[in-house]
Design an enzyme around this catalytic site. Structure first.
Site, PDB file in Angstrom:
ATOM      1  N   GLU A   1       0.809  -1.218   0.000  1.00  0.00           N
ATOM      2  CA  GLU A   1       0.000   0.000   0.000  1.00  0.00           C
ATOM      3  C   GLU A   1       0.842   1.268   0.000  1.00  0.00           C
ATOM      4  O   GLU A   1       0.445   2.288  -0.587  1.00  0.00           O
ATOM      5  CB  GLU A   1      -0.951  -0.009   1.209  1.00  0.00           C
ATOM      6  CG  GLU A   1      -2.080  -1.024   1.123  1.00  0.00           C
ATOM      7  CD  GLU A   1      -1.630  -2.434   1.501  1.00  0.00           C
ATOM      8  OE1 GLU A   1      -2.411  -3.379   1.271  1.00  0.00           O
ATOM      9  OE2 GLU A   1      -0.511  -2.577   2.026  1.00  0.00           O
TER      10      GLU A   1
ATOM     11  N   ARG B   1     -19.093  -1.244  -1.989  1.00  0.00           N
ATOM     12  CA  ARG B   1     -18.834  -2.034  -3.182  1.00  0.00           C
ATOM     13  C   ARG B   1     -19.845  -3.183  -3.291  1.00  0.00           C
ATOM     14  O   ARG B   1     -20.638  -3.419  -2.396  1.00  0.00           O
ATOM     15  CB  ARG B   1     -17.389  -2.552  -3.181  1.00  0.00           C
ATOM     16  CG  ARG B   1     -16.933  -3.269  -1.936  1.00  0.00           C
ATOM     17  CD  ARG B   1     -17.304  -4.714  -1.898  1.00  0.00           C
ATOM     18  NE  ARG B   1     -16.754  -5.423  -3.033  1.00  0.00           N
ATOM     19  CZ  ARG B   1     -17.182  -6.602  -3.451  1.00  0.00           C
ATOM     20  NH1 ARG B   1     -18.176  -7.212  -2.837  1.00  0.00           N
ATOM     21  NH2 ARG B   1     -16.629  -7.195  -4.484  1.00  0.00           N
TER      22      ARG B   1
ATOM     23  N   PHE C   1      -6.135  -0.105   5.498  1.00  0.00           N
ATOM     24  CA  PHE C   1      -4.772  -0.102   4.951  1.00  0.00           C
ATOM     25  C   PHE C   1      -4.344   1.307   4.550  1.00  0.00           C
ATOM     26  O   PHE C   1      -3.185   1.691   4.742  1.00  0.00           O
ATOM     27  CB  PHE C   1      -4.675  -1.047   3.756  1.00  0.00           C
ATOM     28  CG  PHE C   1      -4.979  -2.485   4.085  1.00  0.00           C
ATOM     29  CD1 PHE C   1      -4.804  -2.970   5.369  1.00  0.00           C
ATOM     30  CD2 PHE C   1      -5.448  -3.349   3.121  1.00  0.00           C
ATOM     31  CE1 PHE C   1      -5.080  -4.302   5.679  1.00  0.00           C
ATOM     32  CE2 PHE C   1      -5.731  -4.673   3.410  1.00  0.00           C
ATOM     33  CZ  PHE C   1      -5.544  -5.158   4.698  1.00  0.00           C
TER      34      PHE C   1
END
Length: 332
Positions: free
Chosen positions: A77, A185, A102
């Site tokens: 990341e 999502r 993250f």
């Protein structure tokens, strides 16, 4: 396991990527991915980047449509954010996806130093915001807004539903500068089309008015607030809902105007810790303006939350429709 146990059907869990849609609720599939594909058809500068999570952030649709404009950075990341900053310096507009935990915890310094300090045109869209996964503290981003609100120049967006996301994608692409957007999502509920609503960056919108309670909300708790308003109507409690999809910069003028109306309980509802999110931002805005209504907050506790099924967790931590309605009744 004995033979009796082996004959029992196995219980399935969807704690990791659980849908927030209720059974029978209208949804749209992958609104973020589809909106980005549509935007990229009009703008050749749009690129997609992810850290091994394209499938779980709906960015795989972009990768399929524009493979030459998609960059898979692997489980790295910090590298992802640094590379996105480099792409922005070359004139591209990177849409970067990962999980909110993250970005907020692992890549914060790179977002702060590489992207935000140089006001680079990077759009960071992060799945599993707040309590939208049952996988426990390692994946529940209950403090992401608190972390990112302190970054100068970083715009923060917390959409409610598929309509909000579809409107936010082109809006944040048109905005010059870094953006952090909480991402829903998969099959995302469709709610706001019933309220003559259109996403505008930096603007709060009154979805419905009411004389007894003003709920100021963002993200999925706007959806819950609308459900609560319907539920409390049976008790002759009239609830207004003010949706704040942009957390920073906050539309303080609209919030203050709505809160000035006398006789209404003001409740801020958010899918985030009580610390450092929309609730504290609204409270500070009201205090600075000298507006002092009766004030309450519906939010997640300042704690590491449990793992489990989302309906159970939402009820346990007070953000289910039933628990929210019960809280408001008790405050009146």
């Amino acid at each position: 396991m004995n033979s009796l146990d082996s004959n029992r059907p196995k219980l399935k869990t969807s704690a990791m990527i659980a849908s927030i849609a209720a059974e029978g609720q209208r949804t749209r599939s992958a609104p973020f991915g589809n909106a980005l594909v549509e935007l990229a058809s009009q703008r050749a500068d749009i690129v997609g980047m992810s850290a091994d999570l394209a499938k779980y952030t709906d960015l795989h649709l972009f990768a399929q449509a524009y493979p030459e404009r998609f960059f898979q950075m692997g489980m790295a990341e910090q590298l992802l954010m640094g590379a996105a900053g480099g792409m922005a310096k070359e004139g591209f507009v990177p849409f970067v996806t990962t999980y909110a935990v993250f970005a907020a915890r692992r890549a914060y310094d790179f977002i702060h130093q590489v992207i935000a300090e140089e006001n680079l045109n990077v759009k960071i869209a992060c799945a599993l915001p707040g309590l939208t996964t049952g996988y426990g503290p390692s994946h529940q981003a209950t403090e992401d807004l608190a972390i990112f609100r302190g970054v100068p120049g970083l715009t923060i967006v917390d959409p409610c539903d598929a309509i909000d996301i579809e409107g936010a994608v082109p809006a944040i692409a048109a905005h010059r500068g870094p953006v952090y957007m909480r991402l829903l999502r998969g099959r995302v509920p469709v709610v706001l089309d019933e309220y003559d609503y259109r996403f505008e960056l930096g603007r709060a919108k009154m979805l419905r008015d009411g004389r007894d309670v003003l709920v100021i909300s963002s993200g999925i708790l706007t959806m819950r607030a609308l459900e609560v308003a319907d539920a409390l109507r049976a008790d002759s409690i009239d609830v207004a809902v003010l949706h704040c999809p942009t957390i920073k910069p906050l539309d303080e003028a609209t919030i203050i105007e709505a809160a000035r109306r006398s006789g209404r309980l003001v409740v801020v509802a958010e899918n985030h810790s009580t610390v450092g999110g929309l609730g504290e931002a609204v409270a500070c805005a009201l205090l600075r303006a000298g507006v002092a209504p009766a004030y309450r907050q519906i939010a997640l506790p300042d704690a590491f939350l449990d793992a489990g099924a989302l309906p159970t967790l939402h009820d346990r931590y007070g953000i289910s429709t039933e628990r929210m309605a019960a809280s408001i009744r008790s405050w009146l």
